[in-house]
Design a protein around this motif. Sequence first.
Motif, mmCIF file in Angstrom:
data_model
loop_
_atom_site.group_PDB
_atom_site.id
_atom_site.type_symbol
_atom_site.label_atom_id
_atom_site.label_comp_id
_atom_site.label_asym_id
_atom_site.label_seq_id
_atom_site.Cartn_x
_atom_site.Cartn_y
_atom_site.Cartn_z
ATOM 1 N N GLN A 3 0.433 -1.231 -0.022
ATOM 2 C CA GLN A 3 -0.049 -0.131 0.312
ATOM 3 C C GLN A 3 0.673 1.330 0.097
ATOM 4 O OE1 GLN A 3 -2.144 -0.432 2.993
ATOM 5 N NE2 GLN A 3 -4.379 0.104 2.312
ATOM 6 N N ALA A 4 0.545 2.194 -1.341
ATOM 7 C CA ALA A 4 1.142 3.216 -1.158
ATOM 8 C C ALA A 4 0.793 4.321 0.177
ATOM 9 C CB ALA A 4 1.294 3.725 -2.234
ATOM 10 N N ARG A 5 1.815 4.552 0.717
ATOM 11 C CA ARG A 5 0.933 6.211 1.667
ATOM 12 C C ARG A 5 1.960 7.638 1.820
ATOM 13 N NH1 ARG A 5 -2.247 3.604 4.614
ATOM 14 N NH2 ARG A 5 -1.711 1.490 5.432
ATOM 15 N N ASP A 6 2.264 8.294 2.201
ATOM 16 C CA ASP A 6 2.342 9.624 1.875
ATOM 17 C C ASP A 6 4.040 9.326 1.145
ATOM 18 O OD1 ASP A 6 0.565 10.466 1.975
ATOM 19 O OD2 ASP A 6 0.198 11.700 3.983
ATOM 20 N N THR A 31 6.129 6.584 2.287
ATOM 21 C CA THR A 31 6.222 5.538 2.324
ATOM 22 C C THR A 31 5.861 4.377 2.107
ATOM 23 O OG1 THR A 31 4.884 4.813 4.665
ATOM 24 C CG2 THR A 31 7.507 5.573 4.809
ATOM 25 N N ILE A 32 6.372 3.485 1.261
ATOM 26 C CA ILE A 32 5.008 2.561 0.355
ATOM 27 C C ILE A 32 5.688 1.395 1.924
ATOM 28 C CG2 ILE A 32 4.897 0.271 -0.622
ATOM 29 C CD1 ILE A 32 5.052 3.058 -2.512
ATOM 30 N N GLU A 33 4.062 0.490 2.334
ATOM 31 C CA GLU A 33 4.162 -0.567 3.350
ATOM 32 C C GLU A 33 3.676 -1.467 2.734
ATOM 33 O OE1 GLU A 33 1.353 1.277 6.851
ATOM 34 O OE2 GLU A 33 0.321 -0.787 5.899
ATOM 35 N N CYS A 83 4.606 -6.840 9.344
ATOM 36 C CA CYS A 83 5.072 -5.173 8.140
ATOM 37 C C CYS A 83 5.980 -4.586 7.874
ATOM 38 C CB CYS A 83 3.414 -4.449 8.689
ATOM 39 S SG CYS A 83 3.703 -2.528 7.537
ATOM 40 N N THR A 118 8.488 -1.042 6.765
ATOM 41 C CA THR A 118 8.162 -0.060 5.671
ATOM 42 C C THR A 118 9.353 0.113 4.577
ATOM 43 O OG1 THR A 118 8.542 1.804 7.539
ATOM 44 C CG2 THR A 118 5.902 0.990 5.809
ATOM 45 N N ARG A 140 9.829 6.301 -0.251
ATOM 46 C CA ARG A 140 9.858 6.608 -1.472
ATOM 47 C C ARG A 140 10.370 6.514 -2.131
ATOM 48 N NH1 ARG A 140 2.903 7.420 -2.160
ATOM 49 N NH2 ARG A 140 3.724 7.709 -4.535
#
Lengths: 512, 230
Positions: A419-422, A424-426, A491, A493, A496
């Motif tokens: 999943q893409a966060r602000d 980071t990619i998680e 999980c 991270t 990005r």
Amino acid sequence: MSIGKMKHERAWQAHLLAAAACGLTAFVASPLRDRLDLANTAMLFLLTVALVAVRLGRGPAILAAFCSVALFDFFFVPPHLSFAVSDVQYLVTFAVMLAVALIISHLTTGLANQAREAKARERQTHSLYELAKALAGAVTQAQVLAASENFLSENLHAETMLLLPSAMETLRVAGAMPKSISLAAEYTARLVYGSGEAAEGEDSAGGEGHSLFLPLRGSTRMRGVLVVSVGCGDLEKLRHQRPLLLAVASLMAIAIERLHFVEVAQASQLQVASERLRSSILSALSHDVRTPLTVMYGLADSLALTKPALPASAQETVIAIREQALRLNNMVGNLLDMARLQAGQVSLRKEWQPLEEVIGASIKLLGPGLQGHPVKVSLPADLPMLEFDAVLMERVFCNLLENAAKYSPGSTDIDLHAQARDATIEITICNAGAGFPPAMLPRVFDLFERGCVESAVPGFGVGLAICHAIVEAHGGAIHAFNPKSGGSCVCFTLPRGIPPQIEGESDPGETQ
Amino acid sequence: MTLPGPLVLVVEDEVQIRRFVRTALEGEGCRVAEVETMAQGLIEAGTRKPDLVILDLGLPDGDGVRFVQDLRAWSSLPVLILSARSTESDKIGVLDAGADDYLTKPFAVGELLARVRALLRRSKLGGEAESPLLRFGDVEVDLTRRQILRQGLPVHLTPIEYRLLSVMLANAGKVMTHRHLLREVWGPSYVESNHYLRIYVGHLRQKLEQDPTQPQHFLTETGVGYRFQN
């Protein structure tokens, strides 16, 4: 005998000598009184005054001038043997003699003073040069201190104290047997160290005298404080010598800085050498351990493939041997990678790449290690490229997937999604197992931690620890949790960053 | 009467590894020559003219790059490398020097034999494509007509994608380093732009693989390059 008394006596001698010289002139000239013109006799006296002025300085010269006038008047100017003056014009002669005496003595004493100063300067320059030479050859701080101590006590009769910053940035008196320093002086030194401006203060040892605090300013930073202390009467002299002291301070700063850089260079050389040794030990170890493992694995594998086939039980044994050899190999790989990472000598070969590639490669590499658990991968279609070291990230995925498989019952799925966060990619990997024991959750990434103390499921705590180390080396974070829906998840991270632009391709569609 | 099998030269210092490699190869009908050092390996390769060389990169006297360069000076016979996992840069060096494939220790005998077979088949063909019509999975490629069909339906590829596909097909079964592929497809000024290659391999997988995240044909050799497997 004190210096003042000696000076006093010498001055008396000079004056006596001056008077004697005038007397001698009168004595020599008197027999010639009738043959010599009075003007020429005056010349002789003038010569005497000039000589006295050159040799003996101003005071004796003035005395000589007065003596000469008196003697000239008494013995030579008519009426003889009387101070009476018959001709008024001799008063002009007297005045000229006096004036000449004063002018010449003034000039000569000025010259003498200049010569003395020049000599003193030359001496100082020479000793500064000697100091610079000594400092350039110094290889320890003690030698720097000794050289400057010598210089200052010889040239200024001053006491020296050197304060150097410790690792904690507190100033310490340098030297094998450090002198004590008063609180006030220590405070002043700290101010000087902070501001970089020289300052005057009370005696550094708390005595009667005065001290001058000089900052040792290096090219990159302040290197310490030099404290020069003199007796109570010599403050003026200290002020007068300030330019010299500043020169000494900058020489010392350069020497101390040079020593510092020598130390830094030696330390880094040592580090390079020890790292090289460590990495050669690791690669030798890796080769030496892998060779027997390769043999064991290969022999077991070829035994399993022999024709005609082995009896069922033997076949089972051989396959078990092969499997264990492979597992041992993975452990060795993890341990060696961990050793490399912990030694801090892994240089990441980061490249921009899509995540799905390394996931696919990891699943392919694991193969039977997944024990038949299918991996369901779901990645967003617009997942950007990430910058990471593919080989290390492959190890992260292999370890996490293998771990997930190991603790999964039956042939349940392993779920992998991103999943893409602000910023980071998680990435989350979940299984349908029993979940991590809650008490263990914060510690699952510690070295040699395993769910149960003696679990029936084979494993090795280093697997998760190395994931932790690799993710952190990439600037990411990792944590484990048990979702409410059951099972366990890990999980992590990855940052990005800004992926490079890919030029588009003009597409004439010729391959349609 | 049977023809003598292909001759394989094994350059490996560990006697037990040589033993099971020999057993496996002889089981396949190959003749095997063994040497312990690279220096001997070069001499044997020159005198006995083997059909394939299996070279261990971890030899004490060895610089694998030199070995392959020397060999390539006069021969194009296929070279299979055996190496440990942690030495990606060594592998890349040897592959760029002209080696054809590598296996990571420890390796399965079945995998070794598959690679050997693929390399021998390639060299027997002398680098010529078997036929202009190639098939893998549910994909059909017609090289003469530049046409790609998947499950009978035409697939559209951009010129770069097509060039990449044809280079990979021409080197099927062989490991191609990033550098090699970039030079072949994009040209020498792109050899450092690995992300271009990764993006376009991703495109090919999207268009031609059943599950692009778990490819069966366009395989990743992590840290080294790619391999096309039929």
